[in-house]
Design a protein around this motif. Structure first.
Motif, mmCIF file in Angstrom:
data_model
loop_
_atom_site.group_PDB
_atom_site.id
_atom_site.type_symbol
_atom_site.label_atom_id
_atom_site.label_comp_id
_atom_site.label_asym_id
_atom_site.label_seq_id
_atom_site.Cartn_x
_atom_site.Cartn_y
_atom_site.Cartn_z
ATOM 1 N N ILE A 51 0.842 -1.199 0.000
ATOM 2 C CA ILE A 51 0.000 0.000 0.000
ATOM 3 C C ILE A 51 0.878 1.250 0.000
ATOM 4 O O ILE A 51 0.582 2.227 -0.694
ATOM 5 N N ASP A 52 1.971 1.215 0.760
ATOM 6 C CA ASP A 52 2.887 2.357 0.754
ATOM 7 C C ASP A 52 3.516 2.573 -0.619
ATOM 8 O O ASP A 52 3.697 3.716 -1.049
ATOM 9 N N ALA A 80 -9.366 8.599 -1.759
ATOM 10 C CA ALA A 80 -10.487 7.672 -1.579
ATOM 11 C C ALA A 80 -10.078 6.289 -1.060
ATOM 12 O O ALA A 80 -10.827 5.665 -0.318
ATOM 13 N N PHE A 81 -8.916 5.814 -1.447
ATOM 14 C CA PHE A 81 -8.613 4.396 -1.233
ATOM 15 C C PHE A 81 -7.406 4.076 -0.367
ATOM 16 O O PHE A 81 -7.139 2.911 -0.120
ATOM 17 N N VAL A 82 -6.679 5.058 0.103
ATOM 18 C CA VAL A 82 -5.397 4.726 0.727
ATOM 19 C C VAL A 82 -5.459 4.570 2.237
ATOM 20 O O VAL A 82 -4.951 3.596 2.787
ATOM 21 N N VAL A 83 -6.064 5.496 2.928
ATOM 22 C CA VAL A 83 -5.927 5.559 4.386
ATOM 23 C C VAL A 83 -6.470 4.314 5.084
ATOM 24 O O VAL A 83 -5.774 3.713 5.910
ATOM 25 N N TRP A 84 -7.689 3.899 4.777
ATOM 26 C CA TRP A 84 -8.281 2.788 5.531
ATOM 27 C C TRP A 84 -7.615 1.452 5.268
ATOM 28 O O TRP A 84 -7.345 0.706 6.225
ATOM 29 N N LEU A 127 0.699 7.965 13.120
ATOM 30 C CA LEU A 127 0.932 8.921 12.033
ATOM 31 C C LEU A 127 -0.104 8.799 10.920
ATOM 32 O O LEU A 127 -0.477 9.810 10.305
ATOM 33 N N ILE A 128 -0.572 7.583 10.656
ATOM 34 C CA ILE A 128 -1.617 7.414 9.643
ATOM 35 C C ILE A 128 -2.857 8.198 10.037
ATOM 36 O O ILE A 128 -3.448 8.909 9.224
ATOM 37 N N VAL A 129 -3.233 8.080 11.307
ATOM 38 C CA VAL A 129 -4.457 8.739 11.789
ATOM 39 C C VAL A 129 -4.257 10.239 11.983
ATOM 40 O O VAL A 129 -5.119 11.039 11.632
ATOM 41 N N GLY A 135 -5.650 15.248 6.027
ATOM 42 C CA GLY A 135 -5.468 16.023 4.794
ATOM 43 C C GLY A 135 -6.043 15.384 3.551
ATOM 44 O O GLY A 135 -6.016 15.976 2.468
ATOM 45 N N MET A 136 -6.593 14.176 3.671
ATOM 46 C CA MET A 136 -7.054 13.470 2.479
ATOM 47 C C MET A 136 -8.282 14.111 1.826
ATOM 48 O O MET A 136 -8.437 14.058 0.611
#
Length: 195
Positions: A51-52, A80-84, A127-129, A135-136
């Motif tokens: 994913i990274d 739309a698709f990266v964070v979760w 850091l993800i959260v 900013g997404m």
């Protein structure tokens, strides 16, 4: 206490002392469950790395894409698709790592390499959260409105850092898992149990 047990073992000729020094895990996990957890840990870490890499590709496409349409789609996909999926794989890696640490002789804070991996995983999850997810919405909106003369938000220029930092940290964690450097946290011998 360990010195007393060693001396007692020498005087009685017993070989039970080395087994008594071996660290006992806090959880009892059967061999099949341990292997299943290890597979889940490795797969979740691999998914997280994948994913990274995808984030890096989308960021680079958004930054250097050939047309505004391609750049806009890259930013929209990123939002739309990266964070979760990244957060789910990171948390799966964290949970399986904690259970493995509690259920094996490595422990959570018994060896430096395990403790450092635990800290890296926890920091990256935060850091993800805290740094990436807020900013997404702005990134997605910028991707939808991208065109000539549309000003670039400040957060767009910083999008290179999350995949760079995360991939570096995850690569380091992988090296730690394979090399197992630095020995015990409390100065014990690397291969043995607590003193």
């Amino acid at each position: 206490m360990a010195v007393y047990e060693r001396n007692l073992a020498r005087s009685t000729g017993s070989r039970a002392a080395p087994a008594a020094r071996r660290a006992e895990p806090l959880l009892r996990i059967g061999r099949k469950w341990r292997k299943t957890l290890l597979i889940a840990h490795v797969v979740s870490a691999g998914a997280w790395i994948g994913i990274d890499v995808m984030v890096a590709v989308l960021v680079l496409t958004g930054r250097f894409g050939t047309t505004d349409e391609v750049r806009g789609l890259a930013y929209q996909a990123l939002a739309a698709f990266v964070v979760w999926p990244m957060l789910v794989s990171a948390l799966a890696c964290l949970v399986t790592g904690v259970v493995l640490g509690l259920g094996t002789r490595w422990g959570l804070l018994r060896y430096w390499w395990v403790a450092v991996k635990l800290v890296l995983n926890a920091v990256l999850c935060v850091l993800i959260v805290v740094a990436l997810q807020p900013g997404m919405a702005e990134v997605g909106e910028y991707g939808r409105t991208l065109g000539p003369g549309v000003p670039e938000p400040a957060g767009i220029t910083n999008l290179f850092f999350p995949p760079a930092v995360s991939l570096t940290a995850l690569t380091f964690a992988t090296v730690l898992a394979v090399a197992k450097p630095w020995g015990r946290v409390r100065g014990g011998r690397r291969g043995g149990g607590p003193r």
